[in-house]
Write an enzyme that holds these catalytic residues in place. Sequence first.
Site, PDB file in Angstrom:
ATOM      1  N   HIS A   1       0.826  -1.214   0.000  1.00 16.33           N
ATOM      2  CA  HIS A   1       0.000   0.000   0.000  1.00 16.33           C
ATOM      3  C   HIS A   1       0.864   1.269   0.000  1.00 16.33           C
ATOM      4  CE1 HIS A   1      -3.392  -2.604   0.447  1.00 16.33           C
ATOM      5  NE2 HIS A   1      -3.070  -2.971   1.665  1.00 16.33           N
TER       6      HIS A   1
ATOM      7  N   ASP B   1      -5.193  -8.350  -3.098  1.00 14.31           N
ATOM      8  CA  ASP B   1      -5.484  -8.129  -1.687  1.00 14.31           C
ATOM      9  C   ASP B   1      -6.759  -8.813  -1.227  1.00 14.31           C
ATOM     10  OD1 ASP B   1      -5.576  -7.156   0.895  1.00 14.31           O
ATOM     11  OD2 ASP B   1      -5.219  -5.084   0.362  1.00 14.31           O
TER      12      ASP B   1
END
Length: 459
Positions: free
Chosen positions: A275, A326
């Site tokens: 991220h 994810d």
Amino acid sequence: MSTTAVRHLHARDALLPEGWAEDVRVGVDAAGRIAGVETGVAAAPGDDIAAGPVVPALVDLHSHAFQRAMAGLAEVAGPTEDSFWTWREEMYRIVGLLSPQDAEAVAARLYVDMLKAGFAHICEFHYLHHGADGAPHADPAEMSRRILAAKAAAGIGMTLLPVFYAHGNFGGAAPSPGQRRFLHDLPAFLALMETLGPACTAAGVRLGVAPHSLRAATIDEIRALLAALPADMPVHIHVAEQHREVDDCLAFCGRRPVTYLCDELPVDRRWVLIHATHINAEEVARIAQSGAVVGLCPTTEASLGDGIFPATEFLGQGGVFGVGTDSHVSFSPAEELRQLEYSQRLRDQRRVRVVTGPGRSNGRTLYDTALAGGWQAAGERVHGLRVGAPASLLVLDGEDAFLAAARGDTRLDRWIFALGDRAVRDVMVEGVWRIADRRHADDAAIDAAFAAAIARLSN
């Protein structure tokens, strides 16, 4: 096409490291590595003939496979403003329901879907370790073995990243009840890693390690992990995903998460920072200079309302990123790359953002960067259609009108920005055809097990 390992593949058009080439013959050895690449040559008897342009396959560098089970279940507005933190409560609810059999069935179906979309290798950030009450299974590696079994059923390549998770927030704060299935102390986690070494070797899986985050593992614990494990092992960590995480880190130590991480630990090319959404200009430069990969998960980051990573600035400083799926609201490399590009356009109110210069294809820049970053994140030193690299590749649909009319990098632009998953026809993983004409050999059995798991979880 054959569904067993091949000796040679012949492609009319293929994307090599130096660019597109015609009449390409790729040799594959018994270990599933590329043994030779010839250009400008005719096919030989016995060669597999690609039914369209051939490109190296991409790596999904960040996966929580079990979260596929909750896709679409967190879309009802709550009594307060929804965020990552409210979504996490639904995730904890699903975590409490999953049996080992469910986790395996969900992962196997996901991995087949990912193959069909164009991912040939996955970095599984695996933190669902224990039983529903938080107690270890009789075999503490039970849940990891379920992931390895799902990998074997699908035939996807894998880097397994067991997650060290010990705390609920910075400074060693106590975890919440919803986190009980994730937790280890250092001795138990290192024992798990010792068990998984031989299991991964037998399964043809690379083993890495993932301290979950600076919230869930202290700096001292991460140092101890690094000291106890091989120096070349890939290291993945969540960092700076939400504003609240940045604020909590500042309150704890007076530094932002990426600054704190880079100040205290030897962040280098074996690291993957997942991220890294909320970073300032200094942190952009530090990550780029370290050689670490930033692991972007654009559809999940959009789904959770996390924010927008400064991709144009990072790429301009020589930074390397890869993409992952994810939480698996999507499992498509084309969708992840498109979402990444479009997020930059929405932020800047301009078009064609993630490029390296005038005249450069947007799709090619996204693809090349994600290809390099993904394989680096997986712990692979050689990638692409070159000698020594894994023979993991995609055949795009040469009968599709858009692709048939395209030349050069326009093929990538049309795949990513116009066609998506329907462009992928065949997928080879480490020398073995796993998807042939959009089908997997075990679709029926994998579908049935998945349907049974989802039905049970929905009751």
